[in-house]
Design an enzyme around this catalytic site. Structure first.
Site, PDB file in Angstrom:
ATOM      1  CE1 TYR A 257       4.838  -3.583  -7.565  1.00 44.37           C
ATOM      2  CE2 TYR A 257       5.445  -5.376  -6.100  1.00 44.37           C
ATOM      3  CZ  TYR A 257       5.132  -4.045  -6.302  1.00 44.37           C
ATOM      4  OH  TYR A 257       5.134  -3.172  -5.239  1.00 44.37           O
TER       5      TYR A 257
ATOM      6  CG  ASP B 243      10.460  -1.402   1.486  1.00 44.23           C
ATOM      7  OD1 ASP B 243      10.859  -0.463   0.778  1.00 44.23           O
ATOM      8  OD2 ASP B 243       9.275  -1.807   1.477  1.00 44.23           O
TER       9      ASP B 243
ATOM     10  CG  ASP C 214       7.323  -0.141  -4.422  1.00 43.57           C
ATOM     11  OD1 ASP C 214       6.886   1.018  -4.257  1.00 43.57           O
ATOM     12  OD2 ASP C 214       7.477  -0.943  -3.475  1.00 43.57           O
TER      13      ASP C 214
ATOM     14  CG  ASP D 106       9.630   3.131  -2.031  1.00 42.58           C
ATOM     15  OD1 ASP D 106       8.935   2.107  -1.959  1.00 42.58           O
ATOM     16  OD2 ASP D 106      10.859   3.114  -1.846  1.00 42.58           O
TER      17      ASP D 106
ATOM     18  CG  HIS E 136       2.661   0.873  -6.479  1.00 41.56           C
ATOM     19  ND1 HIS E 136       3.186   1.231  -5.252  1.00 41.56           N
ATOM     20  CD2 HIS E 136       3.051  -0.414  -6.679  1.00 41.56           C
ATOM     21  CE1 HIS E 136       3.848   0.216  -4.740  1.00 41.56           C
ATOM     22  NE2 HIS E 136       3.802  -0.793  -5.592  1.00 41.56           N
TER      23      HIS E 136
ATOM     24  CD  GLU F 142       4.730   3.480  -0.118  1.00 38.11           C
ATOM     25  OE1 GLU F 142       5.233   3.397   1.018  1.00 38.11           O
ATOM     26  OE2 GLU F 142       4.873   2.602  -0.985  1.00 38.11           O
TER      27      GLU F 142
ATOM     28  CB  CYS G 239       6.700  -3.604   4.776  1.00 40.45           C
ATOM     29  SG  CYS G 239       5.546  -4.927   4.353  1.00 40.45           S
TER      30      CYS G 239
ATOM     31  NE  ARG H 185       1.547   0.866  -0.122  1.00 38.82           N
ATOM     32  CZ  ARG H 185       2.642   0.234   0.272  1.00 38.82           C
ATOM     33  NH1 ARG H 185       3.394  -0.401  -0.610  1.00 38.82           N
ATOM     34  NH2 ARG H 185       3.003   0.241   1.553  1.00 38.82           N
TER      35      ARG H 185
ATOM     36  CD  GLU I 149       0.066  -3.225   1.182  1.00 40.92           C
ATOM     37  OE1 GLU I 149      -0.791  -4.084   0.889  1.00 40.92           O
ATOM     38  OE2 GLU I 149       1.279  -3.354   0.948  1.00 40.92           O
TER      39      GLU I 149
ATOM     40  CG  ASN J  19       0.791  -6.793  -1.526  1.00 41.06           C
ATOM     41  OD1 ASN J  19       1.360  -7.762  -1.999  1.00 41.06           O
ATOM     42  ND2 ASN J  19       1.348  -6.013  -0.608  1.00 41.06           N
TER      43      ASN J  19
END
Length: 306
Positions: free
Chosen positions: A51, A65, A92, A94, A119, A121, A129, A162, A192, A215
């Site tokens: 990952y 982030d 990731d 985002d 993924h 989101e 985060c 996500r 999440e 996660n």
């Protein structure tokens, strides 16, 4: 063996290999790898997939982030991790770096870089985060449009949607969003910041047959669960996103403090990877052997032998 030898390269696309790992049953364990060396070490430990966390990646660049890096910067990390390990990688994505066309571009760039899965989101920029407060969510149908765009663009990439909706819309809202994203083309769902075993089980029970990702980040809202516990709660994948970076950063912090205090590294040598261990990890001698097997000086016939 070196990735430079074509016979050592995987014979199937990364997305196909990632899908097979998810569909074989059990739970796919995906430790975070924030660079190529971490990827080599994870592979040596026996992991079959990896990952790439946006949080770990940006932190390794000295940045927060908040969705401020670019697709091409992420592709650089994807390429080095895949090149080093050869393992299928979940990256990731985002928020997809924009709207539908941007998402489609991201999918193609990630595939070309060698990713096996991505993924995206349902937050709005600046994203946060998943275990922080005051996240702003996109409209569910706008997010579904992004998922549909990603599904349309992908050739083999495994697509995970996500949702960060639990904090503001509760379990019902998160489940409703997840169903919408599956209808739009998501292969799996990543709920999440669930914070009890009961929530993890309830989410899985309300989405029967849908592969789910858990996660297991440290210092967040989720209590510590093992991979086997997530499997028993109905999950098919689990990530440890920032763990490798946290351990490496702590060690580096102690190193620099020791140099500043002692004027050298002599007090930490027993905690270092040796030169031999480093060369073994990166396969230096395999590269040297490959080089010597190919590069030879050919003396043309008829030339003076001096």
């Amino acid at each position: 063996m070196p990735y430079l030898v074509s016979s050592d390269l995987p014979d199937r696309p990364a997305g196909t290999r990632f899908r097979a790992l998810v569909e074989r049953g059990g739970i796919l364990q995906l430790p975070g790898a924030h660079n190529g060396m971490a990827a080599l070490q994870a592979k040596a430990a026996g992991f079959e997939g990896l990952y790439l966390s946006g949080a770990a990646m940006t932190a390794s660049m000295g940045l927060p982030d908040l969705g401020i890096i670019t697709v091409d910067e992420v592709a650089f990390f994807i390429r080095q991790i895949v090149r080093a390990s050869g393992l299928p990688l979940l990256a990731d994505g985002d928020t997809g770096y924009g709207e539908a066309l941007n998402v489609m571009h991201m999918v193609r760039v990630f595939e070309d870089a060698g990713a096996g899965a991505v993924h995206i989101e349902d937050q709005l920029l600046p994203k946060k985060c998943g275990h922080l407060n005051d996240k702003k969510l996109a409209d569910a149908h706008d997010m579904a449009a992004k998922v549909a765009a990603a599904a349309k663009a992908r050739r083999h990439l495994y697509l995970i949607a996500r949702t960060d909706a639990v904090a503001s819309e509760g379990l019902d809202g998160a489940v409703a969003r997840a169903r919408l994203y599956v209808e739009a083309g998501a292969d799996a769902i990543f709920p999440e910041a669930l914070h009890t075993a009961e929530m993890f089980r309830a989410f899985a029970e309300r989405l029967p047959g849908v592969p789910l990702l858990a996660n297991m980040t440290e210092f967040g809202k989720t209590p510590f669960f093992t991979a086997a516990e997530f499997r028993d709660m109905g999950y098919r994948m689990v990530i440890w996103p920032v763990s490798s970076l946290r351990v490496a950063n702590k060690a580096q912090q102690e190193l620099y403090a020791a140099i500043a205090r002692d004027g050298g590294t002599h007090g930490l040598v027993d905690r270092m990877q040796t030169r031999a261990e480093l060369y073994a990890a990166i396969g230096l001698h395999d590269y040297e052997a490959l080089d010597s097997s190919i590069i030879r000086t050919i003396i043309p016939e008829g030339m003076p032998q001096r």
